[in-house]
Motif scaffolding. Structure first.
Motif, PDB file in Angstrom:
ATOM      1  N   UNK A 235      27.634  29.081  37.614  1.00  0.00           N
ATOM      2  CA  UNK A 235      28.539  29.980  36.878  1.00  0.00           C
ATOM      3  C   UNK A 235      28.152  31.454  37.076  1.00  0.00           C
ATOM      4  N   UNK A 236      26.855  31.689  37.343  1.00  0.00           N
ATOM      5  CA  UNK A 236      26.410  33.062  37.561  1.00  0.00           C
ATOM      6  C   UNK A 236      26.813  33.600  38.935  1.00  0.00           C
ATOM      7  N   UNK A 237      27.105  32.672  39.871  1.00  0.00           N
ATOM      8  CA  UNK A 237      27.376  33.128  41.240  1.00  0.00           C
ATOM      9  C   UNK A 237      28.592  34.066  41.300  1.00  0.00           C
ATOM     10  N   UNK A 238      29.788  33.628  40.841  1.00  0.00           N
ATOM     11  CA  UNK A 238      30.909  34.571  40.914  1.00  0.00           C
ATOM     12  C   UNK A 238      30.740  35.772  39.987  1.00  0.00           C
ATOM     13  N   UNK A 239      29.970  35.559  38.897  1.00  0.00           N
ATOM     14  CA  UNK A 239      29.796  36.668  37.950  1.00  0.00           C
ATOM     15  C   UNK A 239      28.951  37.783  38.567  1.00  0.00           C
ATOM     16  N   UNK A 240      27.847  37.417  39.187  1.00  0.00           N
ATOM     17  CA  UNK A 240      26.954  38.445  39.716  1.00  0.00           C
ATOM     18  C   UNK A 240      27.420  39.007  41.060  1.00  0.00           C
ATOM     19  N   UNK A 241      28.177  38.193  41.815  1.00  0.00           N
ATOM     20  CA  UNK A 241      28.583  38.696  43.129  1.00  0.00           C
ATOM     21  C   UNK A 241      29.954  39.366  43.107  1.00  0.00           C
ATOM     22  N   UNK A 242      30.839  38.900  42.205  1.00  0.00           N
ATOM     23  CA  UNK A 242      32.212  39.439  42.210  1.00  0.00           C
ATOM     24  C   UNK A 242      32.669  39.992  40.858  1.00  0.00           C
ATOM     25  N   UNK A 243      31.868  39.743  39.831  1.00  0.00           N
ATOM     26  CA  UNK A 243      32.276  40.184  38.499  1.00  0.00           C
ATOM     27  C   UNK A 243      33.321  39.266  37.891  1.00  0.00           C
ATOM     28  N   UNK A 244      33.439  38.038  38.438  1.00  0.00           N
ATOM     29  CA  UNK A 244      34.400  37.057  37.898  1.00  0.00           C
ATOM     30  C   UNK A 244      33.600  36.016  37.112  1.00  0.00           C
TER      31      UNK A 244
ATOM     32  N   UNK B 168      28.582  31.019  48.604  1.00  0.00           N
ATOM     33  CA  UNK B 168      29.254  30.078  47.688  1.00  0.00           C
ATOM     34  C   UNK B 168      30.418  30.779  47.001  1.00  0.00           C
ATOM     35  N   UNK B 169      30.157  32.020  46.634  1.00  0.00           N
ATOM     36  CA  UNK B 169      31.179  32.791  45.932  1.00  0.00           C
ATOM     37  C   UNK B 169      32.434  32.942  46.788  1.00  0.00           C
ATOM     38  N   UNK B 170      32.218  33.233  48.069  1.00  0.00           N
ATOM     39  CA  UNK B 170      33.345  33.409  48.990  1.00  0.00           C
ATOM     40  C   UNK B 170      34.162  32.128  49.100  1.00  0.00           C
ATOM     41  N   UNK B 171      33.441  31.005  49.192  1.00  0.00           N
ATOM     42  CA  UNK B 171      34.129  29.719  49.310  1.00  0.00           C
ATOM     43  C   UNK B 171      34.881  29.383  48.016  1.00  0.00           C
ATOM     44  N   UNK B 172      34.249  29.671  46.883  1.00  0.00           N
ATOM     45  CA  UNK B 172      34.886  29.365  45.587  1.00  0.00           C
ATOM     46  C   UNK B 172      36.186  30.141  45.427  1.00  0.00           C
ATOM     47  N   UNK B 173      36.216  31.339  46.008  1.00  0.00           N
ATOM     48  CA  UNK B 173      37.426  32.162  45.866  1.00  0.00           C
ATOM     49  C   UNK B 173      38.585  31.634  46.721  1.00  0.00           C
ATOM     50  N   UNK B 174      38.284  30.717  47.615  1.00  0.00           N
ATOM     51  CA  UNK B 174      39.359  30.141  48.433  1.00  0.00           C
ATOM     52  C   UNK B 174      40.190  29.129  47.632  1.00  0.00           C
ATOM     53  N   UNK B 175      39.704  28.766  46.454  1.00  0.00           N
ATOM     54  CA  UNK B 175      40.442  27.820  45.612  1.00  0.00           C
ATOM     55  C   UNK B 175      41.652  28.516  44.994  1.00  0.00           C
ATOM     56  N   UNK B 176      42.815  27.935  45.237  1.00  0.00           N
ATOM     57  CA  UNK B 176      44.057  28.487  44.688  1.00  0.00           C
ATOM     58  C   UNK B 176      44.364  27.815  43.349  1.00  0.00           C
ATOM     59  N   UNK B 177      45.325  28.366  42.572  1.00  0.00           N
ATOM     60  CA  UNK B 177      45.657  27.739  41.288  1.00  0.00           C
ATOM     61  C   UNK B 177      45.977  26.247  41.392  1.00  0.00           C
ATOM     62  N   UNK B 178      46.688  25.846  42.480  1.00  0.00           N
ATOM     63  CA  UNK B 178      47.034  24.415  42.597  1.00  0.00           C
ATOM     64  C   UNK B 178      45.773  23.556  42.721  1.00  0.00           C
ATOM     65  N   UNK B 179      44.702  24.145  43.298  1.00  0.00           N
ATOM     66  CA  UNK B 179      43.451  23.393  43.424  1.00  0.00           C
ATOM     67  C   UNK B 179      42.796  23.191  42.054  1.00  0.00           C
ATOM     68  N   UNK B 180      42.921  24.207  41.218  1.00  0.00           N
ATOM     69  CA  UNK B 180      42.401  24.068  39.857  1.00  0.00           C
ATOM     70  C   UNK B 180      43.162  22.987  39.110  1.00  0.00           C
TER      71      UNK B 180
ATOM     72  N   UNK C 116      21.757  29.959  43.574  1.00  0.00           N
ATOM     73  CA  UNK C 116      22.165  31.308  43.152  1.00  0.00           C
ATOM     74  C   UNK C 116      21.360  32.360  43.909  1.00  0.00           C
ATOM     75  N   UNK C 117      20.058  32.129  44.025  1.00  0.00           N
ATOM     76  CA  UNK C 117      19.191  33.118  44.677  1.00  0.00           C
ATOM     77  C   UNK C 117      19.428  33.191  46.176  1.00  0.00           C
ATOM     78  N   UNK C 118      19.668  32.040  46.780  1.00  0.00           N
ATOM     79  CA  UNK C 118      19.713  31.994  48.247  1.00  0.00           C
ATOM     80  C   UNK C 118      21.126  32.192  48.806  1.00  0.00           C
ATOM     81  N   UNK C 119      22.106  31.531  48.183  1.00  0.00           N
ATOM     82  CA  UNK C 119      23.417  31.482  48.834  1.00  0.00           C
ATOM     83  C   UNK C 119      24.565  32.017  47.980  1.00  0.00           C
ATOM     84  N   UNK C 120      24.241  32.862  47.007  1.00  0.00           N
ATOM     85  CA  UNK C 120      25.282  33.321  46.083  1.00  0.00           C
ATOM     86  C   UNK C 120      26.527  33.896  46.776  1.00  0.00           C
ATOM     87  N   UNK C 121      26.380  34.862  47.693  1.00  0.00           N
ATOM     88  CA  UNK C 121      27.605  35.443  48.277  1.00  0.00           C
ATOM     89  C   UNK C 121      28.440  34.426  49.049  1.00  0.00           C
TER      90      UNK C 121
END
Lengths: 500, 157
Positions: free
Chosen positions: A312-321, A133-145, A126-131
């Motif tokens: 779980x804090x990564x998308x919350x603190x970097x994107x508000x998701x 990881x967050x960017x990569x996590x956002x590449x997941x589409x609904x079908x991936x979920x 979270x401290x080192x790579x939050x933005x």
């Protein structure tokens, strides 16, 4: 602007914040160990108390509850086979057999240390790579979920069961139970049979308490003549040699935990299962057979589910998701305290990011301290006579179920699930996939529909994207491999290879 | 003594699978009430999965024999039936008499159901006291400390 280090250490140096974090973690550990009291519920209740507080004080308390609560679920999973949170389902697979062998103390000690290591890895990422990881996590589409949820259900079936068909059957049944109630998109009644009582749906905690708690109490009645197992309590804190042995596995599974935790809408449950699967596939020489008290089966999920907190804090603190339900409540708390969670949060209020990271780290340390103390008293639970243990489990189940929605109907559901779970258990079916189905069913349903809407209702395009998109293709391949690896043909082939 | 690992026809598993084909059909029938196609496509896919798995299990059990022989159930059935009835009674009576009274009675009944060792005077005094303490502690924890409402009983309202 002060430097991030001073914000990081703010909760460590201010006695009041230190106390708040400690109190939150302590409460979290014990709230997490009580069926029916979820971390989400505890954090939600706390918000109402913290309206008038300073933001840092409120955050310190809630961060503590979250960190402690995720760990707390492991205690009852190990001691009573009642995972109080979905993320502790995988812990129970090997944790409870360890308690049945009289090794509950060692199991809790190892679970605590590995949870600490998992938490540490999660916070560091979270401290080192939050933005990033967050960017990569956002590449997941609904079908991936959708694929992730299906993999999650199949994993628990194949991990602990003798037959994939039984696992899929149990998972499908769980998904149907999870769909009872109003359609989340159209508000149409599904499987309600026009009953108003059923329109509210079935809460997963009700199913979890029934399938694990009541079914366990019924199963305990088979062994009344055998005395309660005396637990070995010479040492709770594991030896350094033990910790050293499991550190590589713990770190590997922690990374799984952080990444799964960072995917919005998923959480420690899928992370813990994937970590358990990784341990089962990668550890060639486990301390015992998996499912019969393998320490590796405890290390993997416990590391992953606590690492998922940082994730779980990564998308919350970097994107508000929100990464999960608890961070969704956190976002509400930030709004209440006049902040604006979103992509600008880290730019406008960087101190908040570093304060949260510092408070999480402190809570992780307190979790280690509180996790390794008071264990002897807790362990008395499994040593008490069955004439007390069985009523205790059932009273806890009744209170826990009723507390979810203040509705006695949930107690009927719990009893029904308990009887059904008992029969599933004695006839060799796994209850884990049913629970996972109840929890992940709504995620699958909504993800499938979003995915199909995104392809303009074209099923052909939907299937095509499953194999053409890199992430979806990878997940589809993992799913196919998971299914194929459970077929008798594949098992025969691997056995032949091993014997050669 | 029965061999626990020998394959058998897994009759209970087969019966369970047939029951769940019935449950699946019932669930399918309910999907006809769903007007929007978006609402029923996914549920129907899951129902089909459930039924296919049940058919696979039945086929495997009948043709090849499936699962393992299950150990005969130890312990008396009346204890398990008693436990279920006690729980059912709790759910029925809790809204009328409240959590504390019903909880204490439930704890007492469950002690009797789960008691295997011979009763002594010490146990007869200690166990009900432990039960009462646990029920009251839970009430205080949930209702007073955590502000989670537990039923007080319509009789006392």
């Amino acid at each position: 602007m002060e430097n991030p280090i001073s914000y990081f250490f703010m909760s460590w140096s201010d006695p009041y914040l230190l106390l708040m974090t400690a109190a939150g973690t302590f409460a979290g550990v014990y709230v997490g160990a009580i069926p029916g009291l979820s971390v989400t519920m505890a954090v939600s209740i706390l918000i109402s108390f913290t309206f008038s507080w300073d933001t840092n004080e409120a955050l310190a308390l809630m961060v503590g509850v979250y960190m402690g609560g995720v760990y707390g679920g492991s205690r009852t999973a190990i001691l009573l086979n009642i995972p109080c949170a979905p993320s502790a389902i995988a812990t129970a697979i090997d944790g409870y057999p360890l308690a049945k062998r009289g090794e509950a103390g060692t199991a809790i000690g190892v679970a605590t240390v590995m949870s600490f290591i998992g938490g540490l890895v999660g916070i560091l990422v979270l401290a080192v790579a939050a933005p990033l990881v967050s960017e990569f996590a956002l590449m997941f589409a609904p079908r991936d979920y959708l694929l992730l949820a299906v993999i999650g259900i199949l994993l628990v079936g194949s991990l602990s069961g003798e037959s994939l068909a039984k696992g899929v059957f149990a998972g499908a049944l769980g998904v149907i139970i999870g769909m009872v109630g109003l359609d989340p998109l159209t508000a149409e009644g599904r499987f309600t049979f026009d009953s108003i009582t059923m329109m509210g749906g079935i809460h997963y905690v009700t199913a979890m308490i029934g399938f694990f708690g009541v079914a366990e109490a019924l199963a305990q009645l088979h062994h009344l003549e055998t005395p309660a197992i005396k637990q070995k309590l010479e040492r709770i804190t594991p030896k350094w040699s033990v910790v050293k042995r499991y550190i590589p596995l713990s770190i590997r599974t922690s990374f799984i935990g952080v990444f799964i935790g960072a995917l919005p809408g998923t959480g420690g449950d899928i992370a813990a299962l994937m970590a358990y699967d990784h341990a089962k596939r990668s550890v060639k020489d486990p301390s015992r057979k998996f499912g019969e008290g393998a320490m590796e089966g405890l290390v993997a999920p416990e590391s992953a589910n606590n690492a998922a907190v940082g994730g779980a804090y990564i998308p919350m603190l970097t994107l508000g998701i929100p990464g999960d339900a608890v961070t969704a409540v956190f976002i509400g708390a930030l709004y209440i305290h006049g902040l604006n969670p979103g992509p600008m949060l880290m730019i406008e209020t960087p101190h908040l990011f570093w304060f949260t990271v510092g408070a999480l780290m402190l809570a992780n340390v307190f979790m280690l301290i509180f996790g390794l103390t008071g264990v002897r008293l807790f362990i008395k639970l499994v040593e008490c006579p069955r004439a007390i243990l069985v009523p205790l489990i059932l009273i806890l189940s009744v209170v826990g179920t009723y507390a979810i929605q203040n509705n006695v109907v949930d107690v009927y559901w719990m009893l029904g699930f308990g009887i059904f779970g008992y029969f599933l258990k004695i006839y060799g079916y796994q209850v884990g996939p049913v629970i996972l189905g109840v929890i992940l069913g709504p995620l699958m349903d909504v993800s499938y529909r979003r995915a199909i809407i995104s392809t303009r209702e074209s099923f052909g395009d939907f299937m095509l994207e499953m194999v053409t998109n890199p992430i979806s293709a990878l997940l589809s391949a993992a799913l196919v491999f998971l299914v194929v690896s459970q077929t008798p043909m594949y098992k025969r082939w691997t056995n032949k290879r091993r014997s050669v | 003594m029965s061999n626990t690992s020998a394959p058998n026809k897994d009759l209970p598993g087969t019966i369970l699978a047939f029951i769940f084909i019935g449950v699946g059909c019932l669930a399918w029938w309910d999907t006809f009430d769903m007007g929007d196609s978006d609402s029923y496509v996914f549920p129907r896919a899951v129902i089909v999965t459930l039924i296919v798995c049940c058919l696979l299990l039945i086929g495997r059990n009948i043709i090849w024999g499936g699962g393992k022989n299950h150990k005969p159930l130890d312990g008396s059935a009346w204890r398990r039936i008693g436990l279920v009835l006690a729980m059912l009674g709790t759910a029925l009576l809790m809204p009328v008499f409240g959590f504390i009274i019903v909880g204490m009675v439930l704890f007492g009944v469950l002690i009797i159901i789960a008691m295997f060792e011979p009763w002594t005077r010490k146990l007869a005094i200690a166990y009900p006291l432990i039960g009462a303490t646990i029920v009251i502690s839970f009430y205080l924890l949930f209702a007073v400390l955590l502000n989670v409402t537990l039923p007080t009983g319509s009789l006392f309202d």
